[in-house]
Design a protein around this motif. Structure first.
Motif, short mmCIF file in Angstrom:
data_model
loop_
_atom_site.label_atom_id
_atom_site.label_comp_id
_atom_site.label_asym_id
_atom_site.label_seq_id
_atom_site.Cartn_x
_atom_site.Cartn_y
_atom_site.Cartn_z
N CYS A 31 13.76 10.65 -7.32
CA CYS A 31 12.68 10.45 -5.90
C CYS A 31 11.33 11.86 -5.43
O CYS A 31 10.86 10.60 -5.46
CB CYS A 31 14.44 11.15 -4.84
N GLN A 32 11.58 12.24 -6.23
CA GLN A 32 10.39 12.52 -6.16
C GLN A 32 9.48 12.12 -7.14
O GLN A 32 8.01 11.99 -6.44
CB GLN A 32 10.58 14.38 -6.90
N GLN A 33 9.12 11.68 -7.99
CA GLN A 33 8.19 10.80 -8.44
C GLN A 33 7.58 9.57 -8.07
O GLN A 33 6.39 9.23 -7.65
CB GLN A 33 9.26 10.18 -10.01
N PHE A 34 8.99 8.95 -7.34
CA PHE A 34 9.14 7.72 -6.42
C PHE A 34 8.42 7.96 -5.05
O PHE A 34 7.14 6.99 -5.51
CB PHE A 34 10.02 7.22 -6.20
N THR A 35 8.64 9.46 -4.72
CA THR A 35 8.14 9.49 -3.61
C THR A 35 5.90 9.40 -3.87
O THR A 35 5.14 9.40 -3.08
CB THR A 35 8.36 10.79 -2.95
N LYS A 36 5.68 11.01 -4.96
CA LYS A 36 4.62 10.14 -5.22
C LYS A 36 3.82 9.41 -5.40
O LYS A 36 2.91 8.30 -5.43
CB LYS A 36 4.18 11.08 -7.01
N GLU A 37 5.13 8.62 -6.60
CA GLU A 37 3.80 6.93 -6.79
C GLU A 37 3.81 6.01 -4.92
O GLU A 37 3.00 5.93 -4.91
CB GLU A 37 4.86 5.92 -7.36
N MET A 38 4.97 5.89 -4.32
CA MET A 38 4.69 5.79 -3.11
C MET A 38 3.14 6.01 -2.28
O MET A 38 2.43 5.31 -1.17
CB MET A 38 6.28 5.32 -2.29
N PHE A 39 3.17 7.52 -1.96
CA PHE A 39 2.38 8.25 -1.66
C PHE A 39 0.67 7.78 -2.00
O PHE A 39 -0.31 7.13 -1.11
CB PHE A 39 1.73 9.58 -1.82
N GLU A 40 1.09 7.32 -3.66
CA GLU A 40 -0.63 7.39 -4.13
C GLU A 40 -1.10 5.80 -3.42
O GLU A 40 -2.00 4.90 -3.63
CB GLU A 40 -0.40 7.22 -5.81
N MET A 41 0.38 4.60 -3.70
CA MET A 41 0.28 3.71 -3.03
C MET A 41 -0.43 3.19 -2.12
O MET A 41 -1.34 2.58 -1.98
CB MET A 41 1.08 2.79 -3.41
N TYR A 42 0.01 3.85 -1.36
CA TYR A 42 -0.23 3.63 0.04
C TYR A 42 -2.19 4.06 0.78
O TYR A 42 -2.62 4.11 1.04
CB TYR A 42 0.28 4.43 1.84
N GLN A 43 -2.79 5.46 -0.12
CA GLN A 43 -3.79 5.67 -0.67
C GLN A 43 -4.67 4.75 -1.30
O GLN A 43 -5.42 4.34 -0.90
CB GLN A 43 -4.09 7.21 -1.37
N SER A 44 -4.34 3.87 -2.55
CA SER A 44 -5.10 2.56 -2.84
C SER A 44 -5.19 1.76 -2.21
O SER A 44 -5.98 0.91 -1.44
CB SER A 44 -4.17 2.47 -4.18
#
Length: 417
Positions: free
Chosen positions: A169-182
């Protein structure tokens, strides 16, 4: 069609309709149809013909010498509303005639076995089909009223959920936040991190960012909700046993109008300070510059650790708090309106699962529109693939708004109104 006794212009028009309900249970949802299919619907054609005739009549009336200044102004406004709709309607009609001619040509060429000409005609037909779909979308965008906050910047928050084991969950949350940043970078928006709470093993518990630019809320408003991930953890027993874990994370998207006029009594606030944790070791300092503000009457809490200055973090946190309180006011107002457009697709409740990211099958599924996309890495890169998915959501929302309006219109006509 005409001027009423009091000089007011009162035509039936989608432009006069304030809001629509996004139920996703009507005609296009059941039949998985797109813009062109809705365009061909008999009710749509009838309605657009009415608007087109009204435009011609209004244009004719504007040339009359007997109109006073008020009537002239009223008719000009109406003419300005109808002009782009009538033009788009005629443009699609012309493209449709051209498409029909190509279909006849393809049939004749096929019977004569002229393969090269047939291939050219089929290619032109395919290009025209795509063009017509874009023109239909443009027309429906003219018909559907713009949401009040579509051009607003947003506060986007991500929060890790829970899972039966591991830290996916924590790893996926980081990936999602980075996705929106990109994605913000892809759309040339400004992405300012407001707070960032990393997890112990490289993931992310919670983060928030202020995103500003052109039509930010319009593109991100349907991202709010619960996002589910299904994957095999990279480390631990589950990774060795190839066991798939399911986890969730939630996204909240708050529109933030430039001027949010919400009065906050300082007596209702509890302000705490603490040391900034930083994003991946960045921005970490040894002073209590990070700020947490709790609004005691509602229990709403916001944090900011973006700046090194405690005062600046306090100002940003207060701005975020006002945006959240403003959002509560908006939701309360909309819930009181029977035909109000909901703030999310479906119920837009944070508990509602809107999308699943299945890593083992390399598939992303948006459950609201039954849309599957392959190549999760492309989606998470926050570029063209994500933009395509978001635009598909926007198209369905536009079609749903038009469909809902026509259903309401039909019900009114059936009731003799």
């Amino acid at each position: 069609v005409g001027l009423h006794n009091h000089g007011s212009w009162r035509p039936k028009s989608l432009l006069d309709t304030a809001r629509f309900t996004l139920s996703f249970n009507s005609w296009h949802r059941k039949n998985h149809q797109g813009s062109q299919a809705l365009w061909k619907h008999e009710t749509v054609q009838k309605y657009l013909e009415t608007l087109s005739k009204e435009y011609q009549q209004v244009s004719h009336l504007l040339n009359a010498d007997s109109l006073n200044d008020f009537e002239q102004r009223t008719l000009r406004r109406r003419c300005a509303d109808l002009s782009p709709i009538a033009a788009a309607f005629q443009e699609i009609k012309e493209a449709e005639r051209e498409f029909q001619e190509l279909e006849v040509m393809c049939t004749e060429l096929d019977s004569r076995d002229e393969k090269q000409l047939l291939e050219l005609a089929l290619e032109e037909k395919e290009t025209l089909d795509k063009k017509m779909n874009m023109m239909c979308r443009k027309l429906f965008q003219l018909l559907v009223p713009k949401e009040k906050y579509d051009r607003s910047p947003v506060i986007l928050e991500v929060t890790a959920g829970r899972t039966t084991g591991g830290d996916i969950c924590q790893q996926f949350t980081k990936e999602m936040f980075e996705m929106y940043q990109s994605y913000a970078d892809y759309k040339r928006w400004t992405f300012d991190i407001v707070n960032y709470t990393p997890a112990e093993i490289g993931g992310l518990h919670h983060a928030a960012a202020h995103i500003s630019g052109e039509n930010v809320y319009r593109h991100l408003k349907y991202e709010g909700g619960t996002h589910r991930v299904q994957r095999i953890p990279e480390t631990g027993l589950s990774s060795r046993m190839q066991r798939i874990h399911t986890g969730t994370m939630s996204v909240i998207v708050l529109p933030q109008p430039e001027e949010v006029d919400v009065k906050v009594d300082p007596k209702d606030l509890r302000i705490d300070t603490f040391r900034a944790r930083g994003a991946g070791g960045q921005h970490v300092n040894k002073t209590d510059s990070a700020v947490r503000i709790v609004h005691l009457p509602t229990g709403l809490a916001v944090e900011c650790q973006q700046e090194r200055s405690q005062q600046m973090n306090k100002e940003i946190a207060l701005r975020t708090l006002r945006a959240k309180l403003y959002q509560q006011i908006i939701e309360k107002q909309l819930s009181q309106e029977q035909s109000a457009r909901k703030l999310q697709l479906g119920t837009r409740a944070q508990s509602e699962r809107i999308r699943t990211y299945n890593f083992t099958q390399d598939r992303v599924t948006d459950h609201r529109i039954s849309y599957d996309a392959r190549n999760i890495k492309e989606i998470l890169s926050g570029k063209e693939a994500l933009d395509k998915l978001i635009n598909r959501l926007l198209e369905y929302a536009e079609i749903e708004a038009v469909t809902q309006y026509l259903e309401n219109l039909k019900a009114l006509e059936g009731g003799g109104c």
